[in-house]
Design a protein around this motif. Structure first.
Motif, mmCIF file in Angstrom:
data_model
loop_
_atom_site.group_PDB
_atom_site.id
_atom_site.type_symbol
_atom_site.label_atom_id
_atom_site.label_comp_id
_atom_site.label_asym_id
_atom_site.label_seq_id
_atom_site.Cartn_x
_atom_site.Cartn_y
_atom_site.Cartn_z
ATOM 1 N N HIS A 18 0.855 -1.196 0.000
ATOM 2 C CA HIS A 18 0.000 0.000 0.000
ATOM 3 C C HIS A 18 0.891 1.246 0.000
ATOM 4 C CE1 HIS A 18 -2.485 -3.196 1.794
ATOM 5 N NE2 HIS A 18 -3.458 -2.613 1.120
ATOM 6 N N ASP A 19 1.492 1.526 -1.141
ATOM 7 C CA ASP A 19 2.421 2.647 -1.211
ATOM 8 C C ASP A 19 1.732 4.009 -1.069
ATOM 9 O OD1 ASP A 19 1.230 2.426 -3.706
ATOM 10 O OD2 ASP A 19 3.045 2.945 -4.808
ATOM 11 N N GLN A 20 0.426 4.031 -1.148
ATOM 12 C CA GLN A 20 -0.344 5.270 -0.962
ATOM 13 C C GLN A 20 -1.174 5.189 0.321
ATOM 14 O OE1 GLN A 20 -0.668 8.016 -3.321
ATOM 15 N NE2 GLN A 20 1.190 7.162 -4.214
ATOM 16 N N ILE A 21 -0.640 4.538 1.343
ATOM 17 C CA ILE A 21 -1.373 4.297 2.594
ATOM 18 C C ILE A 21 -1.871 5.599 3.221
ATOM 19 C CG2 ILE A 21 0.621 4.293 4.157
ATOM 20 C CD1 ILE A 21 -1.963 1.621 4.510
ATOM 21 N N ASP A 22 -1.128 6.668 3.025
ATOM 22 C CA ASP A 22 -1.523 7.949 3.609
ATOM 23 C C ASP A 22 -2.777 8.520 2.960
ATOM 24 O OD1 ASP A 22 0.165 8.256 1.306
ATOM 25 O OD2 ASP A 22 0.377 10.383 1.792
ATOM 26 N N LYS A 23 -3.179 7.980 1.830
ATOM 27 C CA LYS A 23 -4.389 8.443 1.148
ATOM 28 C C LYS A 23 -5.639 7.714 1.636
ATOM 29 C CE LYS A 23 -1.922 10.967 -1.675
ATOM 30 N NZ LYS A 23 -1.032 11.780 -0.897
ATOM 31 N N LEU A 24 -5.455 6.613 2.384
ATOM 32 C CA LEU A 24 -6.593 5.856 2.911
ATOM 33 C C LEU A 24 -7.135 6.520 4.173
ATOM 34 C CD1 LEU A 24 -5.136 2.229 2.631
ATOM 35 C CD2 LEU A 24 -6.611 3.414 0.993
ATOM 36 N N ASN A 25 -8.400 6.249 4.491
ATOM 37 C CA ASN A 25 -8.940 6.801 5.730
ATOM 38 C C ASN A 25 -8.337 6.046 6.917
ATOM 39 O OD1 ASN A 25 -10.621 4.547 6.575
ATOM 40 N ND2 ASN A 25 -12.081 5.151 4.978
ATOM 41 N N ILE A 26 -8.527 6.560 8.110
ATOM 42 C CA ILE A 26 -7.873 6.009 9.297
ATOM 43 C C ILE A 26 -8.289 4.563 9.565
ATOM 44 C CG2 ILE A 26 -9.540 6.902 10.972
ATOM 45 C CD1 ILE A 26 -5.710 6.665 11.400
#
Length: 76
Positions: A18-26
């Protein structure tokens, strides 16, 4: 994960997947980085005890009790 090699491996794998983990909700972040990896570790180590320390929660800008809800639901 510093003191538990198996946890470090599964959490690192989760980050790589998940290289874009910061784009997912908490909720999704907690599920990807804590619930799924640590459930896998627990399943492989039945009877073993693990302590999880989440540092810097006081620095979160979000509502702290809501931040921990997904982790509490995942613990059983």
């Amino acid at each position: 994960a510093r003191a538990h090699e198996e946890a470090r491996v599964v959490i690192t794998q989760a980050l790589e997947e998940h290289d874009q983990i910061d784009k997912l909700n908490i909720d999704q972040q907690v599920n990807c980085l804590l619930i799924k990896p640590l459930t896998a570790v627990a399943a492989a180590n039945t009877g073993a005890k693990m302590i999880l320390i989440l540092d810097a929660l006081d620095e979160c800008v979000t509502d702290r009790p809501k931040l921990l809800e997904p982790a509490c639901v995942g613990v059983g």
